[in-house]
Design an enzyme around this catalytic site. Structure first.
Site, PDB file in Angstrom:
ATOM      1  N   HIS A 110       0.845  -1.205   0.000  1.00 52.70           N
ATOM      2  CA  HIS A 110       0.000   0.000   0.000  1.00 52.70           C
ATOM      3  C   HIS A 110       0.884   1.260   0.000  1.00 52.70           C
ATOM      4  O   HIS A 110       0.650   2.193  -0.786  1.00 52.70           O
ATOM      5  CB  HIS A 110      -0.892  -0.066   1.247  1.00 52.70           C
ATOM      6  CG  HIS A 110      -1.694   1.156   1.543  1.00 52.70           C
ATOM      7  ND1 HIS A 110      -3.057   1.212   1.343  1.00 52.70           N
ATOM      8  CD2 HIS A 110      -1.339   2.367   2.058  1.00 52.70           C
ATOM      9  CE1 HIS A 110      -3.497   2.407   1.713  1.00 52.70           C
ATOM     10  NE2 HIS A 110      -2.481   3.124   2.147  1.00 52.70           N
ATOM     11  N   GLU A 111       1.909   1.268   0.849  1.00 46.49           N
ATOM     12  CA  GLU A 111       2.796   2.446   0.916  1.00 46.49           C
ATOM     13  C   GLU A 111       3.566   2.635  -0.380  1.00 46.49           C
ATOM     14  O   GLU A 111       3.778   3.764  -0.833  1.00 46.49           O
ATOM     15  CB  GLU A 111       3.782   2.319   2.086  1.00 46.49           C
ATOM     16  CG  GLU A 111       3.147   2.211   3.463  1.00 46.49           C
ATOM     17  CD  GLU A 111       2.161   3.312   3.769  1.00 46.49           C
ATOM     18  OE1 GLU A 111       2.311   4.432   3.227  1.00 46.49           O
ATOM     19  OE2 GLU A 111       1.215   3.052   4.533  1.00 46.49           O
ATOM     20  N   HIS A 114       1.534   4.397  -2.823  1.00 45.07           N
ATOM     21  CA  HIS A 114       1.584   5.857  -2.611  1.00 45.07           C
ATOM     22  C   HIS A 114       2.825   6.417  -3.310  1.00 45.07           C
ATOM     23  O   HIS A 114       2.749   7.409  -4.027  1.00 45.07           O
ATOM     24  CB  HIS A 114       1.683   6.190  -1.118  1.00 45.07           C
ATOM     25  CG  HIS A 114       0.382   6.137  -0.376  1.00 45.07           C
ATOM     26  ND1 HIS A 114      -0.782   6.663  -0.864  1.00 45.07           N
ATOM     27  CD2 HIS A 114       0.075   5.642   0.861  1.00 45.07           C
ATOM     28  CE1 HIS A 114      -1.753   6.495   0.028  1.00 45.07           C
ATOM     29  NE2 HIS A 114      -1.254   5.872   1.087  1.00 45.07           N
ATOM     30  N   HIS A 120      -5.377   7.483  -1.756  1.00 40.50           N
ATOM     31  CA  HIS A 120      -6.362   6.504  -1.286  1.00 40.50           C
ATOM     32  C   HIS A 120      -7.565   6.471  -2.225  1.00 40.50           C
ATOM     33  O   HIS A 120      -8.030   7.517  -2.672  1.00 40.50           O
ATOM     34  CB  HIS A 120      -6.824   6.857   0.131  1.00 40.50           C
ATOM     35  CG  HIS A 120      -5.751   6.670   1.145  1.00 40.50           C
ATOM     36  ND1 HIS A 120      -5.437   7.619   2.080  1.00 40.50           N
ATOM     37  CD2 HIS A 120      -4.898   5.637   1.353  1.00 40.50           C
ATOM     38  CE1 HIS A 120      -4.446   7.175   2.837  1.00 40.50           C
ATOM     39  NE2 HIS A 120      -4.086   5.983   2.416  1.00 40.50           N
ATOM     40  N   TYR A 166      -9.670   2.558   2.346  1.00 40.76           N
ATOM     41  CA  TYR A 166      -9.777   2.395   3.802  1.00 40.76           C
ATOM     42  C   TYR A 166     -10.825   1.342   4.147  1.00 40.76           C
ATOM     43  O   TYR A 166     -11.774   1.122   3.393  1.00 40.76           O
ATOM     44  CB  TYR A 166     -10.262   3.705   4.434  1.00 40.76           C
ATOM     45  CG  TYR A 166      -9.191   4.689   4.814  1.00 40.76           C
ATOM     46  CD1 TYR A 166      -7.882   4.577   4.382  1.00 40.76           C
ATOM     47  CD2 TYR A 166      -9.524   5.765   5.640  1.00 40.76           C
ATOM     48  CE1 TYR A 166      -6.932   5.510   4.753  1.00 40.76           C
ATOM     49  CE2 TYR A 166      -8.575   6.703   6.009  1.00 40.76           C
ATOM     50  CZ  TYR A 166      -7.271   6.571   5.553  1.00 40.76           C
ATOM     51  OH  TYR A 166      -6.358   7.511   5.929  1.00 40.76           O
TER      52      TYR A 166
HETATM   53 ZN   LIG Z   1      -2.303   5.081   2.678  1.00 40.31          ZN
END
Ligand SMILES: [Zn+2]
Length: 241
Positions: A110-111, A114, A120, A166
């Site tokens: 996930h990071e 980014h 997100h 999320y």
């Molecule tokens: Zn994030």
């Protein structure tokens, strides 16, 4: 555990820089492939294997590969931090990506997304068609994690299954949902795999050609596993994850 503490570390995870539009900066592509140079700080010890798992999640399905930093000006530096956190997009120079003891391979993936330029999923400008943010349930001061951002949607469908979405109770102050999906029991917030649309999004942003599904990741696990038994002596030279 208070969900706010739990997710505050894991999900309040975008480090922001001023004066720039982060998501406009992508890692350079050469002949249809992207190599993201990286360095893993030895302080992370065995967590290096979680990082390489995260690399593999991306590289086995896309043209984005990871290779050990040598003299490139821009590179990702995985280092110890109070949570899992990343800048968004290529920021230039030594770009920190923070890893805490609680980060899973999925969190790290996930990071890295980014760092590849993705925000997100629930912050997309069209998100209100698919989800409802329950502001009354958000911990005071955490509302900015639910703001709409104008990152790239790449003309693609909204993806509740994204690794960049999320979960329903992130930053809840009372255990009640902070995000409710509009069509019932759709699960959100998985951190185990790239969804098909995640894969497509990466391939589209980085102009991947050909069929990476076949698996072009080159990993010499022999050297790697052996190295983990020792200290930090293992070779990365054969790895192009
Ligand atoms: Zn994030």
């Amino acid at each position: 555990m208070n969900p706010d503490e739990e997710y505050g570390v894991q999900e309040g995870d975008m480090m922001l820089q001023r004066d720039r539009n982060a998501a406009s900066d992508v890692w350079p592509e050469v002949d249809g492939q992207v190599f993201v140079p990286y360095e893993i700080n030895p302080e992370l010890g065995k967590r290096a294997s979680l990082i390489t798992q995260a690399f593999k999640m991306i590289s086995e399905k896309t043209c984005v590969k990871f290779r050990l930093h040598t003299d490139e000006a821009d590179y990702l530096h995985f280092k110890e931090g109070p949570g899992c956190a990343s800048l968004v997009g290529l920021t230039g120079g030594e770009q920190p990506l923070l890893i805490s003891k609680s980060c899973t391979a999925g969190n790290i993936c996930h990071e890295i997304l980014h760092a590849l330029g993705f925000y997100h999923e629930h912050s997309r400008k069209d998100r209100n068609e698919y989800i409802t943010i329950q502001y009354d349930n958000i911990s005071p001061g955490r509302e900015d994690n639910f703001e709409v951002r104008y990152g790239k949607t790449l003309g693609m469908a909204y993806d509740r299954g994204s690794i960049m979405h999320y979960g329903e109770d992130y930053f809840s102050r009372n255990g009640k949902p902070t995000i409710v999906t509009k069509d019932g029991n759709v699960k959100i917030g998985q951190r185990t795999h790239l969804s098909d649309l995640d894969v497509e999004r990466i391939r589209k942003l980085y102009h991947c050609k050909g069929n990476e599904e076949e698996g072009t990741a080159q990993v010499d696990y022999g050297d790697y596993e052996m190295g983990l038994e020792g200290l930090w002596g293992f070779k990365f030279s054969t790895m192009a994850l």
